[in-house]
Design an enzyme around this catalytic site. Structure first.
Site, PDB file in Angstrom:
ATOM      1  N   ASP A  18       0.827  -1.217   0.000  1.00  0.00           N
ATOM      2  CA  ASP A  18       0.000   0.000   0.000  1.00  0.00           C
ATOM      3  C   ASP A  18       0.857   1.261   0.000  1.00  0.00           C
ATOM      4  OD1 ASP A  18       0.795  -0.475   2.648  1.00  0.00           O
ATOM      5  OD2 ASP A  18      -1.154   0.070   3.515  1.00  0.00           O
ATOM      6  N   SER A  50     -13.588   5.692  26.115  1.00  0.00           N
ATOM      7  CA  SER A  50     -13.604   4.397  25.455  1.00  0.00           C
ATOM      8  C   SER A  50     -14.129   3.348  26.416  1.00  0.00           C
ATOM      9  CB  SER A  50     -12.191   4.012  24.994  1.00  0.00           C
ATOM     10  OG  SER A  50     -12.139   2.647  24.600  1.00  0.00           O
ATOM     11  N   ALA A 108      -4.068  -7.688  16.737  1.00  0.00           N
ATOM     12  CA  ALA A 108      -4.228  -8.936  15.991  1.00  0.00           C
ATOM     13  C   ALA A 108      -3.987  -8.770  14.501  1.00  0.00           C
ATOM     14  CB  ALA A 108      -5.634  -9.510  16.224  1.00  0.00           C
ATOM     15  N   SER A 112      -7.809  -2.698  14.098  1.00  0.00           N
ATOM     16  CA  SER A 112      -8.655  -2.057  15.100  1.00  0.00           C
ATOM     17  C   SER A 112      -8.488  -0.545  15.052  1.00  0.00           C
ATOM     18  CB  SER A 112      -8.300  -2.578  16.498  1.00  0.00           C
ATOM     19  OG  SER A 112      -6.924  -2.361  16.796  1.00  0.00           O
ATOM     20  N   ASP A 157      -6.163   0.215   5.087  1.00  0.00           N
ATOM     21  CA  ASP A 157      -7.112  -0.126   6.145  1.00  0.00           C
ATOM     22  C   ASP A 157      -8.279   0.849   6.168  1.00  0.00           C
ATOM     23  OD1 ASP A 157      -5.177  -1.994   6.723  1.00  0.00           O
ATOM     24  OD2 ASP A 157      -4.412  -0.932   8.480  1.00  0.00           O
TER      25      ASP A 157
END
Length: 370
Positions: A18, A50, A108, A112, A157
């Site tokens: 990318d 959060s 992971a 996220s 992303d």
């Protein structure tokens, strides 16, 4: 009050291409982040909170140039970044309360961070009535990660979190940022994407990711091209012959062959030949392992075990040095393949992996009742 959901992602193929202006083929996940923006009457600053963090963060309203970056937790920069950058760009952002809640496993390799940033940007844009178009939304989300957070990601992303579609992967040209949906009918082909979260965490802001990016940029400079995307598979041998640095040669070989693999996978999916992409996924992993050198024992073990348990192809997905592995597995073999990975991890003394199947899902969208 305005609430938006944005998903995490799996990258089917196209790793570290990318930021080299190349090609990628991710798809959006069912898991993601919800951002809720509310007015804060009587306040004179911004509050961000959060569900995954113990304490809210209160800051004065400012642009990024005047923000106290050292005075806020790292996670809050992903939320505050949009407010800071909009202020720098002339938007009068009023006092706000921004809450986020994510179910994407952190570390992971399922992005996220992009789910967090994209949900916040879409909710803030909607709440303030800014009417940002697709290009402006993408640019803002990417700038939050690059400038406010300091993570040198290339934008894949954010694109898929914003533009993903159910049942389809998203073919992205990372030079033009043009995207096209590509059929990914897993169930119709009796296949599943089995994800093994190895629980070997990675962080994009760590030095190894940045070192790969700067190495690719240096290789492009030495080759006299704007980006490694400009070196085609037919040009590869000649390009490698012009470099005397073995590390840079390896980086170039990975990026050029990975771009070629993405184009081949897209061609196969357009032709309805999903099962035939398996060997290309495996070749991608070997390139990441041997040329780009971004795998770790946990991910290599997961890939080898999946391939030995009926997977048509398997590879690490994400920035590397941990995270998730995906396997293209016949539906009938999913349970057995997952159990084989668990046994292999136990035998190697690794932490127990988390295993689940992934379906291409919609991109960012408003939530009902907001």
């Amino acid at each position: 009050m305005t609430s938006w959901f944005a998903p995490g992602r799996i990258n089917l193929i196209g790793e570290h291409t990318d930021y080299n202006d190349g090609y990628v083929l991710p798809f959006a996940l069912e898991v993601g982040c919800t951002a809720t923006v509310s007015p804060a009457p009587g306040a004179d600053g911004w509050t961000v909170r959060s569900a995954q963090q113990p304490d809210p963060v209160d800051v004065r309203r400012s642009g990024l140039a005047d923000a106290d970056l050292a005075g806020v937790p790292d996670w809050s920069r992903y939320v505050l970044g949009a407010l800071w950058l909009l202020t720098d760009r002339g938007v009068d952002v009023p006092p706000l309360d921004v809450g986020v809640d994510s179910d994407v496993p952190s570390g992971a390799g399922l992005s996220s961070s992009a789910a967090l940033v994209c949900s916040v940007v879409r909710a803030v844009d909607d709440h303030l009535g800014l009417g940002l178009d697709d290009a402006a939304l993408f640019a803002l989300t990417r700038d939050v990660e690059n400038d406010a957070v300091g993570a040198p990601t290339g934008g894949m992303d954010q694109l898929v979190s914003l533009r993903g579609e159910a049942g389809r992967a998203l073919f992205c040209d990372m030079r033009s940022h043009e995207t096209r949906s590509v059929p990914l009918d897993l169930a119709g082909n009796g296949l599943a994407v089995l994800v093994a979260d190895t629980r070997a965490p990675h962080r994009h802001s760590d030095g190894e990711y940045g070192a790969r990016r700067s190495g690719c940029e240096e290789a492009a400079r030495r080759l006299g091209v704007a980006a490694l995307r400009d070196v085609t598979a037919d040009d590869l041998d000649a390009a490698l012959g012009r470099l005397d640095d073995d590390e840079l040669r390896r980086y170039v070989r990975h990026v050029v062959t990975e771009d070629d693999r993405v184009l081949s996978v897209v061609e196969l999916l357009d032709a309805g030949r999903l099962a035939d992409v398996g060997p290309l996924l495996t070749a991608s992993h070997r390139s990441m392992r041997d040329d780009f050198r971004i795998t770790v024992p946990e991910v290599d073990t997961a890939v080898d075990t999946l391939l030995g348990s009926g997977a048509l192809g398997a590879r690490m997905t994400g920035g590397g040095f941990g995270g998730c592995v995906i396997g293209l597995v016949p539906e009938a073999d999913v349970d057995a393949a997952g159990e084989a990975v668990r046994r292999a991890f136990a035998d190697a003394g690794f932490a127990e992996p988390d295993l689940f199947t992934a379906e291409p899902s919609p991109g960012a969208h408003p939530l009902a009742g907001r």
